[in-house]
Design a protein around this motif. Structure first.
Motif, PDB file in Angstrom:
ATOM      1  N   GLU A 215     -12.299 -13.204   6.782  1.00 17.62           N
ATOM      2  CA  GLU A 215     -13.071 -14.299   6.216  1.00 17.62           C
ATOM      3  C   GLU A 215     -12.481 -15.657   6.573  1.00 17.62           C
ATOM      4  O   GLU A 215     -13.199 -16.662   6.593  1.00 17.62           O
ATOM      5  CB  GLU A 215     -13.142 -14.147   4.697  1.00 17.62           C
ATOM      6  CG  GLU A 215     -13.864 -12.865   4.252  1.00 17.62           C
ATOM      7  CD  GLU A 215     -13.895 -12.743   2.744  1.00 17.62           C
ATOM      8  OE1 GLU A 215     -13.383 -13.664   2.070  1.00 17.62           O
ATOM      9  OE2 GLU A 215     -14.430 -11.728   2.245  1.00 17.62           O
TER      10      GLU A 215
ATOM     11  N   ALA B 246     -10.326  -6.734   6.634  1.00 19.63           N
ATOM     12  CA  ALA B 246     -11.663  -7.233   6.320  1.00 19.63           C
ATOM     13  C   ALA B 246     -11.588  -8.501   5.469  1.00 19.63           C
ATOM     14  O   ALA B 246     -12.353  -9.454   5.679  1.00 19.63           O
ATOM     15  CB  ALA B 246     -12.464  -6.151   5.600  1.00 19.63           C
ATOM     16  N   GLU B 247     -10.671  -8.538   4.515  1.00 20.88           N
ATOM     17  CA  GLU B 247     -10.503  -9.739   3.701  1.00 20.88           C
ATOM     18  C   GLU B 247      -9.946 -10.891   4.537  1.00 20.88           C
ATOM     19  O   GLU B 247     -10.378 -12.039   4.394  1.00 20.88           O
ATOM     20  CB  GLU B 247      -9.572  -9.447   2.534  1.00 20.88           C
ATOM     21  CG  GLU B 247     -10.149  -8.479   1.508  1.00 20.88           C
ATOM     22  CD  GLU B 247      -9.166  -8.173   0.403  1.00 20.88           C
ATOM     23  OE1 GLU B 247      -8.030  -8.695   0.466  1.00 20.88           O
ATOM     24  OE2 GLU B 247      -9.514  -7.420  -0.521  1.00 20.88           O
TER      25      GLU B 247
ATOM     26  N   ALA C 178      -9.989   6.844   8.853  1.00 24.88           N
ATOM     27  CA  ALA C 178      -9.506   7.099   7.503  1.00 24.88           C
ATOM     28  C   ALA C 178      -9.576   8.572   7.121  1.00 24.88           C
ATOM     29  O   ALA C 178      -9.308   8.921   5.972  1.00 24.88           O
ATOM     30  CB  ALA C 178     -10.310   6.266   6.504  1.00 24.88           C
TER      31      ALA C 178
ATOM     32  N   ALA D 196       0.828  -1.204   0.000  1.00 28.34           N
ATOM     33  CA  ALA D 196       0.000   0.000   0.000  1.00 28.34           C
ATOM     34  C   ALA D 196       0.866   1.258   0.000  1.00 28.34           C
ATOM     35  O   ALA D 196       0.575   2.236  -0.703  1.00 28.34           O
ATOM     36  CB  ALA D 196      -0.931  -0.010   1.210  1.00 28.34           C
TER      37      ALA D 196
ATOM     38  N   GLU E 253      -4.308   3.742   6.258  1.00 26.30           N
ATOM     39  CA  GLU E 253      -5.323   3.237   7.183  1.00 26.30           C
ATOM     40  C   GLU E 253      -6.457   2.556   6.416  1.00 26.30           C
ATOM     41  O   GLU E 253      -6.885   1.445   6.767  1.00 26.30           O
ATOM     42  CB  GLU E 253      -5.868   4.378   8.033  1.00 26.30           C
ATOM     43  CG  GLU E 253      -7.077   4.030   8.886  1.00 26.30           C
ATOM     44  CD  GLU E 253      -6.753   3.074  10.015  1.00 26.30           C
ATOM     45  OE1 GLU E 253      -7.696   2.450  10.539  1.00 26.30           O
ATOM     46  OE2 GLU E 253      -5.568   2.949  10.375  1.00 26.30           O
ATOM     47  N   GLY E 254      -6.948   3.211   5.369  1.00 27.21           N
ATOM     48  CA  GLY E 254      -8.020   2.617   4.581  1.00 27.21           C
ATOM     49  C   GLY E 254      -7.599   1.319   3.920  1.00 27.21           C
ATOM     50  O   GLY E 254      -8.362   0.340   3.897  1.00 27.21           O
ATOM     51  N   SER E 255      -6.387   1.293   3.386  1.00 30.10           N
ATOM     52  CA  SER E 255      -5.892   0.085   2.737  1.00 30.10           C
ATOM     53  C   SER E 255      -5.747  -1.056   3.733  1.00 30.10           C
ATOM     54  O   SER E 255      -6.105  -2.211   3.446  1.00 30.10           O
ATOM     55  CB  SER E 255      -4.557   0.369   2.056  1.00 30.10           C
ATOM     56  OG  SER E 255      -4.038  -0.792   1.435  1.00 30.10           O
TER      57      SER E 255
ATOM     58  N   ARG F  57      -7.355  -1.454   6.579  1.00 24.73           N
ATOM     59  CA  ARG F  57      -8.675  -1.907   7.011  1.00 24.73           C
ATOM     60  C   ARG F  57      -9.293  -2.856   5.973  1.00 24.73           C
ATOM     61  O   ARG F  57      -9.946  -3.843   6.329  1.00 24.73           O
ATOM     62  CB  ARG F  57      -9.585  -0.711   7.260  1.00 24.73           C
ATOM     63  CG  ARG F  57      -9.311   0.000   8.587  1.00 24.73           C
ATOM     64  CD  ARG F  57     -10.289   1.137   8.812  1.00 24.73           C
ATOM     65  NE  ARG F  57     -10.056   1.765  10.111  1.00 24.73           N
ATOM     66  CZ  ARG F  57     -10.651   1.374  11.234  1.00 24.73           C
ATOM     67  NH1 ARG F  57     -11.509   0.360  11.206  1.00 24.73           N
ATOM     68  NH2 ARG F  57     -10.404   1.996  12.370  1.00 24.73           N
ATOM     69  N   ARG F  58      -9.117  -2.568   4.683  1.00 24.71           N
ATOM     70  CA  ARG F  58      -9.617  -3.479   3.660  1.00 24.71           C
ATOM     71  C   ARG F  58      -8.899  -4.825   3.732  1.00 24.71           C
ATOM     72  O   ARG F  58      -9.516  -5.894   3.559  1.00 24.71           O
ATOM     73  CB  ARG F  58      -9.446  -2.845   2.278  1.00 24.71           C
ATOM     74  CG  ARG F  58     -10.388  -1.661   2.024  1.00 24.71           C
ATOM     75  CD  ARG F  58     -10.340  -1.233   0.566  1.00 24.71           C
ATOM     76  NE  ARG F  58      -9.042  -0.674   0.199  1.00 24.71           N
ATOM     77  CZ  ARG F  58      -8.719   0.602   0.338  1.00 24.71           C
ATOM     78  NH1 ARG F  58      -9.591   1.469   0.870  1.00 24.71           N
ATOM     79  NH2 ARG F  58      -7.531   1.038  -0.034  1.00 24.71           N
ATOM     80  N   HIS F  59      -7.589  -4.773   3.982  1.00 28.78           N
ATOM     81  CA  HIS F  59      -6.822  -6.014   4.133  1.00 28.78           C
ATOM     82  C   HIS F  59      -7.336  -6.838   5.310  1.00 28.78           C
ATOM     83  O   HIS F  59      -7.498  -8.062   5.204  1.00 28.78           O
ATOM     84  CB  HIS F  59      -5.342  -5.669   4.318  1.00 28.78           C
ATOM     85  CG  HIS F  59      -4.517  -6.800   4.854  1.00 28.78           C
ATOM     86  ND1 HIS F  59      -4.180  -7.904   4.107  1.00 28.78           N
ATOM     87  CD2 HIS F  59      -3.968  -6.992   6.098  1.00 28.78           C
ATOM     88  CE1 HIS F  59      -3.452  -8.723   4.852  1.00 28.78           C
ATOM     89  NE2 HIS F  59      -3.309  -8.200   6.054  1.00 28.78           N
TER      90      HIS F  59
END
Length: 404
Positions: free
Chosen positions: A259, A255-256, A318, A228, A247-249, A251-253
């Motif tokens: 799973e 979230a993935e 973010a 990132a 921070e946004g990147s 958080r997406r990581h």
């Protein structure tokens, strides 16, 4: 909460118990800068490996000669087992088997000379030597396979380091740069600490961070943040905007990762962003729960402090307003030492924390060269911990040295 994540930064300046004035143990050779340690070479004064087989062959022949000279009721055949046992400790399967065969022949010669040709004692001696020798050869072969496997694992680890944690150039524009990494895992060269640099239109930017966890288990988060940063560093004109993007990147990581990992929500990364404009003279920083660097000026070292650090990545927001940029002025020749908590939280045998600012390091000499600075700090850290580190350690030294 921020204080919770930055509480160890102050210990770099004044740890509990202190170390000033205390005699240091013998120096420990550092592993090297900007990569894993160099290959182990023969120490001065250590005899070459070829002398070991020669000495053991001489031992076998000497014992055989003694066995032919002593009275016949004195049996020396059992002494020959020492030669293959010693060879197995120093060499591989083939030399061990060769010395074992020579020992077996010599033992039989001595027993026959002693008149034991038809005696069960000769059979016992021969069987004992044969069984023990076969076991020693099998041990050597297993050890050789283990060493080859270890060598392959180290090669894979070094390849992973070069992909994830790319080596930093020694010079970026007017900055001299050096980096050092030591992972907590013995066979690893990369783990939960990270660093990166990018020459952008807005200045030369650095990232140093510390993932929750250590060693190879933290490699997933390390790779995500570094990827990132390498993309976002060129897209955002200010450090607060860059921090918000990271921070946004992250958080997406997370979230993935959630799973497949039920504990992914607990992941976070302390991070420090630095920016050196092209005209020099000022360093800009944004701290996300990570301590600011140490500044080396002349023969003095001081710890820079942040007035309002943001929470670590993964725990902050973010919005760029959550991140405050600070500025620090510096002079030509000054150096900055970026570090992770593997340095700040390292302890000696008595439990005292390591403090760079209280150690007897020749800063004026070291500050003239970032690589020399890291070598001296690393060697001093190993002296403090008696060579045992229990956490990943990442160090980056940056010096402003305009080209003439």
């Amino acid at each position: 909460m921020v204080n919770r994540f930055t509480r160890r930064a102050a210990d770099v300046v004044a740890p509990a118990g202190g170390t000033g004035g205390r005699a240091l143990p013998a120096a420990v050779r550092p592993e090297g800068v900007a990569g894993p340690g160099s290959d182990i070479s023969r120490r001065p004064g250590q005899p070459p490996a070829v002398s070991v087989p020669a000495a053991l062959v001489a031992l076998v022949l000497g014992v055989m000669a003694a066995g032919l000279l002593v009275p016949e009721d004195v049996h020396l055949a059992t002494l020959f087992i020492a030669a293959p046992a010693l060879m197995a400790a120093f060499s591989t399967a083939l030399p061990t088997g060769s010395v074992a065969g020579l020992s077996l022949v010599a033992a039989m010669v001595c027993d026959i000379r002693d008149g034991l040709l038809g005696s069960p004692i000769l059979v016992v001696h021969a069987a004992t030597l044969l069984v023990v020798s076969l076991l020693l050869v099998a041990f050597c072969r297993c050890r050789e396979r283990s060493r080859k496997e270890t060598s392959r694992l180290r090669a894979i680890s070094r390849a992973a380091q070069r992909v994830v944690l790319r080596p930093l150039p020694r010079r970026i524009a007017d900055l001299k740069v050096a980096a050092l990494y030591r992972a907590a895992d013995t066979l690893a060269d990369v783990g939960g600490d990270l660093y990166a640099a990018a020459k952008t239109p807005y200045g030369i930017r650095f990232l140093i961070g510390d993932v929750k966890g250590k060693g190879l288990v933290a490699l997933d988060d390390t790779a995500a943040v570094l990827g990132a940063f390498r993309e976002a560093a060129y897209q955002h004109p200010t450090l607060p905007e860059l921090a918000a993007a990271l921070e946004g990147s992250f958080r997406r990581h997370v979230a993935e990762a959630a799973e497949t990992d039920p504990d992914a929500a607990e992941r976070f990364i302390t991070a420090l962003l630095l920016e050196f404009p092209a005209d020099g003279g000022v360093m800009r920083s944004v701290s996300c729960g990570h301590p600011l660097p140490l500044r080396v000026h002349g023969n003095r070292v001081t710890a820079l402090t942040s007035r309002s650090p943001a929470p670590p990545l993964g725990l902050a927001g973010a919005d760029r307003e959550n991140y405050r940029q600070e500025e620090f002025r510096y002079a030509p020749g000054d150096a900055f030492l970026l570090y992770t908590d593997g340095l700040a939280e390292a302890r000696d045998s008595s439990g005292a924390f390591y403090s760079v600012t209280e150690r007897d390091i020749p800063w004026r000499t070291a500050g003239a060269d970032p690589e020399a600075l890291l070598q001296q700090v690393h060697a001093d850290l190993l002296r403090h911990t008696n060579g045992r580190l229990h956490d990943d350690v990442a160090l980056v030294a940056v010096q402003w040295a305009p080209a003439c």
